[in-house]
Write a protein that holds these residues in place. Structure first.
Motif, PDB file in Angstrom:
ATOM      1  N   ILE A 131       0.835  -1.200   0.000  1.00 56.09           N
ATOM      2  CA  ILE A 131       0.000   0.000   0.000  1.00 56.09           C
ATOM      3  C   ILE A 131       0.871   1.251   0.000  1.00 56.09           C
ATOM      4  N   GLU A 132       1.958   1.174   0.734  1.00 61.88           N
ATOM      5  CA  GLU A 132       2.889   2.307   0.712  1.00 61.88           C
ATOM      6  C   GLU A 132       3.390   2.555  -0.721  1.00 61.88           C
ATOM      7  N   ALA A 133       3.847   1.503  -1.373  1.00 61.56           N
ATOM      8  CA  ALA A 133       4.380   1.645  -2.739  1.00 61.56           C
ATOM      9  C   ALA A 133       3.292   2.091  -3.711  1.00 61.56           C
ATOM     10  N   PHE A 134       2.140   1.471  -3.589  1.00 60.98           N
ATOM     11  CA  PHE A 134       1.034   1.764  -4.495  1.00 60.98           C
ATOM     12  C   PHE A 134       0.538   3.195  -4.273  1.00 60.98           C
ATOM     13  N   GLY A 135       0.414   3.563  -3.009  1.00 60.77           N
ATOM     14  CA  GLY A 135      -0.034   4.916  -2.663  1.00 60.77           C
ATOM     15  C   GLY A 135       0.925   5.965  -3.209  1.00 60.77           C
TER      16      GLY A 135
ATOM     17  N   HIS B   8       2.483  10.193  -7.070  1.00 61.35           N
ATOM     18  CA  HIS B   8       3.411  10.713  -8.089  1.00 61.35           C
ATOM     19  C   HIS B   8       2.704  10.915  -9.423  1.00 61.35           C
ATOM     20  N   ASN B   9       1.568  10.276  -9.570  1.00 59.94           N
ATOM     21  CA  ASN B   9       0.748  10.504 -10.758  1.00 59.94           C
ATOM     22  C   ASN B   9      -0.382  11.490 -10.456  1.00 59.94           C
ATOM     23  N   SER B  10      -0.199  12.248  -9.373  1.00 59.10           N
ATOM     24  CA  SER B  10      -1.109  13.346  -9.013  1.00 59.10           C
ATOM     25  C   SER B  10      -2.498  12.941  -8.547  1.00 59.10           C
ATOM     26  N   TYR B  11      -2.632  11.700  -8.098  1.00 60.65           N
ATOM     27  CA  TYR B  11      -3.909  11.322  -7.501  1.00 60.65           C
ATOM     28  C   TYR B  11      -3.869  11.546  -6.000  1.00 60.65           C
TER      29      TYR B  11
ATOM     30  N   GLY C 134     -12.483  14.892  -1.757  1.00 57.02           N
ATOM     31  CA  GLY C 134     -11.800  14.948  -3.036  1.00 57.02           C
ATOM     32  C   GLY C 134     -10.747  13.890  -3.283  1.00 57.02           C
ATOM     33  N   PHE C 135     -10.726  12.833  -2.486  1.00 61.30           N
ATOM     34  CA  PHE C 135      -9.751  11.770  -2.761  1.00 61.30           C
ATOM     35  C   PHE C 135     -10.188  10.978  -3.995  1.00 61.30           C
ATOM     36  N   ASP C 136      -9.213  10.728  -4.856  1.00 58.49           N
ATOM     37  CA  ASP C 136      -9.508  10.052  -6.117  1.00 58.49           C
ATOM     38  C   ASP C 136      -9.553   8.543  -5.948  1.00 58.49           C
ATOM     39  N   VAL C 137      -8.702   8.057  -5.063  1.00 60.30           N
ATOM     40  CA  VAL C 137      -8.609   6.619  -4.850  1.00 60.30           C
ATOM     41  C   VAL C 137      -8.720   6.366  -3.355  1.00 60.30           C
ATOM     42  N   ILE C 138      -9.592   5.437  -2.981  1.00 60.69           N
ATOM     43  CA  ILE C 138      -9.700   5.088  -1.569  1.00 60.69           C
ATOM     44  C   ILE C 138      -9.359   3.621  -1.409  1.00 60.69           C
TER      45      ILE C 138
ATOM     46  N   LYS D  89       2.722   2.807  14.561  1.00 61.81           N
ATOM     47  CA  LYS D  89       2.824   4.090  13.857  1.00 61.81           C
ATOM     48  C   LYS D  89       3.824   4.054  12.701  1.00 61.81           C
ATOM     49  N   THR D  90       4.638   2.994  12.665  1.00 63.31           N
ATOM     50  CA  THR D  90       5.659   2.979  11.620  1.00 63.31           C
ATOM     51  C   THR D  90       5.118   2.480  10.285  1.00 63.31           C
ATOM     52  N   ARG D  91       3.869   2.041  10.261  1.00 64.27           N
ATOM     53  CA  ARG D  91       3.316   1.526   9.018  1.00 64.27           C
ATOM     54  C   ARG D  91       3.170   2.657   7.996  1.00 64.27           C
ATOM     55  N   MET D  92       3.538   2.387   6.778  1.00 63.87           N
ATOM     56  CA  MET D  92       3.376   3.348   5.686  1.00 63.87           C
ATOM     57  C   MET D  92       3.978   4.704   6.027  1.00 63.87           C
ATOM     58  N   GLU D  93       5.225   4.646   6.477  1.00 57.79           N
ATOM     59  CA  GLU D  93       5.886   5.850   6.957  1.00 57.79           C
ATOM     60  C   GLU D  93       6.020   6.912   5.869  1.00 57.79           C
ATOM     61  N   GLU D  94       6.455   6.474   4.693  1.00 60.28           N
ATOM     62  CA  GLU D  94       6.666   7.429   3.601  1.00 60.28           C
ATOM     63  C   GLU D  94       5.342   8.024   3.140  1.00 60.28           C
ATOM     64  N   LEU D  95       4.372   7.124   2.972  1.00 63.24           N
ATOM     65  CA  LEU D  95       3.077   7.558   2.449  1.00 63.24           C
ATOM     66  C   LEU D  95       2.438   8.580   3.389  1.00 63.24           C
ATOM     67  N   SER D  96       2.585   8.321   4.687  1.00 61.09           N
ATOM     68  CA  SER D  96       1.911   9.194   5.649  1.00 61.09           C
ATOM     69  C   SER D  96       2.485  10.611   5.663  1.00 61.09           C
ATOM     70  N   LYS D  97       3.690  10.773   5.080  1.00 59.82           N
ATOM     71  CA  LYS D  97       4.274  12.118   5.018  1.00 59.82           C
ATOM     72  C   LYS D  97       3.746  12.926   3.835  1.00 59.82           C
ATOM     73  N   GLU D  98       3.103  12.239   2.893  1.00 61.24           N
ATOM     74  CA  GLU D  98       2.688  12.910   1.655  1.00 61.24           C
ATOM     75  C   GLU D  98       1.451  13.774   1.878  1.00 61.24           C
ATOM     76  N   GLU D  99       1.467  14.924   1.266  1.00 56.92           N
ATOM     77  CA  GLU D  99       0.341  15.843   1.405  1.00 56.92           C
ATOM     78  C   GLU D  99      -0.922  15.298   0.748  1.00 56.92           C
ATOM     79  N   LEU D 100      -0.742  14.550  -0.316  1.00 53.79           N
ATOM     80  CA  LEU D 100      -1.914  14.042  -1.044  1.00 53.79           C
ATOM     81  C   LEU D 100      -2.471  12.754  -0.443  1.00 53.79           C
ATOM     82  N   ALA D 101      -1.853  12.295   0.644  1.00 49.03           N
ATOM     83  CA  ALA D 101      -2.321  11.038   1.245  1.00 49.03           C
ATOM     84  C   ALA D 101      -3.010  11.282   2.580  1.00 49.03           C
ATOM     85  N   PHE D 102      -3.947  10.402   2.886  1.00 49.19           N
ATOM     86  CA  PHE D 102      -4.664  10.474   4.158  1.00 49.19           C
ATOM     87  C   PHE D 102      -4.817   9.039   4.653  1.00 49.19           C
TER      88      PHE D 102
END
Lengths: 328, 328
Positions: free
Chosen positions: A70-74, A79-82, A145-149, A104-117
């Motif tokens: 999920i981290e990689a996919f997210g 990166h494709n602006s979704y 406004g999330f494109d993918v859930i 809390k360490t799950r999806m560490e990178e993804l959780s830092k992204e502004e476009l992710a929730f």
């Protein structure tokens, strides 16, 4: 943030205010009647803004690499602006509350992204309750406004059926070589799956992966067709090494193109709403019974009869319904 | 067999007629209202004959060797002159009906025994429904004089919570060396478990088994105490090689001695009955709504509003309850 009405919240959520979204989900998950009422009014107001996302279930046994995938996919999607929301559902944590989601360490990178929730879904209460709550969180994310859930299930078993009920696409993560161990659950899950992703291919030798893939292909042949008209796919790759992630998205895009054109998406979305009605009916009924004075007056007497094996649980339920409800 | 009334059936079941027992369970599982009514009357009549068995949940991930263990354990009990019923619960087969339970070679030896009764539990319908049906089958088996009722779950996840709800003792089968893979579900399950049986010890080397056992012991330390006052146990053995089976029974006997003496069993049995009430309320409510003319008249209009995002599922449920039910 000083928001006092559902309308205030609705505006903030639509404009992308994360704190408002988070708090709205908390209201929806709350057991307090005033919070529930607030959340339901808010969801009503937001309804015209819902329905536009791709709702994707992601499941797999523990160890299949869900978080990493999920981290990689997210990140790929971002990166494709979704805009991507991740909801994690864990019905088994009814007892040991939050044991898994507290990590809390799950999806560490993804959780830092502004476009992710990223949001774990509340547990507690009935199973229907979990699905209803996750559905509400999903609608709120859509309005935001999330494109993918991505709806992730934690653990295996009944939770798949729950998320299947509220999502459009079912992605199942499998690891090579574990087929034998999982024979018990494979068929049921495979029937639900639109795409099986053979994950962690970087950890196994090519032959083993090829064997697993062939096993899966063979198993797919014996399954009934999907209701959507989609042909189930098998892909391989690795969340960890970022392999095959783009192909997954390509297939999901193909799938949505198909179901938008053949009318299945519209049908499915209506079905998703209809199935929630029973969840709410159950909750409301139990709430009404808990607060009915006439039922509570009789309750002790009934429970004594139950204890003494004079009546069955079925008969007690009948008495409650008769006491409280009159058909029209 | 020409049985026409619940009373006829009750007599036959008490006297040990297997065909009558089987058919009674089929009635209880049936969705036809007349079958349901018949089954409920029958269960009412049999109530004084229930409550005397040991109700034991047996779970474990696919591959943990549940069938083989149950076969060995069941035969052990029968050789000690106990009558044993096995009920298998499989909520995941909602979709692929009976795929697992159709496997006729399971528990081949046990199924030949006169003192054994093996029955897959009906699935279909709501989760609450599955638990209610399994509970009814369990009561019927008790009335038929079975001393031990093994409730087996197929698959992992939510089904454990379901059987936990209707049994007295929770036995979890684990295999050495799989601890890591299962971290996601281990804690929740271990909290429910009264006894963890490290199965298939004949397949692993002694060191690995010792490591697994120590891991389990360590994990147990961090769990809250059981409500029963019982201290969770870990045993090792093999269903296949008949190792440790007698120790399992010894611990179960110790457990029941404890909870009979400290009053927990009586409390627990009442709780088992009380939790079924909600299952029935849910079913009855849905049934009433399905058959309410005034609701069905409005239904199409409401569903259109739902489709057009004018109302939420929650609001539709509210309308149904208001239309149909008047509190007293």
């Amino acid at each position: 943030m000083n928001l006092s009405t559902p309308t205030d919240y609705a505006e903030e959520i639509i404009s992308g205010n994360r704190a408002a979204l988070s708090r709205a989900i908390t209201f929806a998950e709350s057991k307090k009647p005033e919070h529930q009422e607030f959340a339901q009014k808010l969801i009503h107001d937001l309804l015209p803004h819902t329905g536009k996302s791709k709702r994707i279930a992601i499941t797999g046994v523990p160890g299949a690499g869900k978080s990493t995938f999920i981290e990689a996919f997210g990140l790929f999607l971002i990166h494709n602006s979704y805009k991507v929301a991740v909801l994690a559902v864990d019905p088994s944590s009814k007892i040991s509350r939050g044991s898994i989601l507290g990590d809390k360490t799950r999806m560490e990178e993804l959780s830092k992204e502004e476009l992710a929730f990223i949001r774990p879904s509340a547990t507690g209460g009935s199973l229907g309750g979990i699905t209803a709550r996750t559905f509400e969180a999903l609608l709120l994310c859509e309005a935001a406004g999330f494109d993918v859930i991505l709806v992730e299930t934690v653990g295996v078993g009944q939770s798949e059926t729950l998320v299947k009920d509220i999502t459009d696409f079912f992605l199942y993560l499998q690891v090579a070589g574990t087929g034998d161990d999982l024979q018990g659950i494979k068929r049921g899950i495979m029937e639900m799956a639109d795409l099986i992703f053979l994950n962690k291919v970087d950890l196994f030798d090519a032959q083993m992966i090829q064997d697993s893939k062939m096993d899966l292909h063979r198993a797919l042949q014996f399954l009934p067709k999907t209701d959507s008209g989609w042909k189930r796919k098998i892909l391989k790759g690795s969340g960890y090494s970022n392999l095959g992630i783009d192909e997954v998205w390509q297939e999901i895009t193909n799938y949505f193109e198909l179901i938008e054109n053949n009318g299945f998406l519209s049908e499915l979305r209506q079905k998703q709403k209809l199935s929630r009605i029973n969840d709410y009916l159950e909750e409301m009924l139990l709430q009404k019974i808990r607060t009915s004075i006439s039922i509570q007056e009789e309750r002790l007497k009934w429970e004594k009869q139950l204890h003494n094996n004079e009546i069955t649980p079925y008969e007690l339920a009948e008495k409650m319904l008769e006491k409280y409800f009159h058909s029209t």
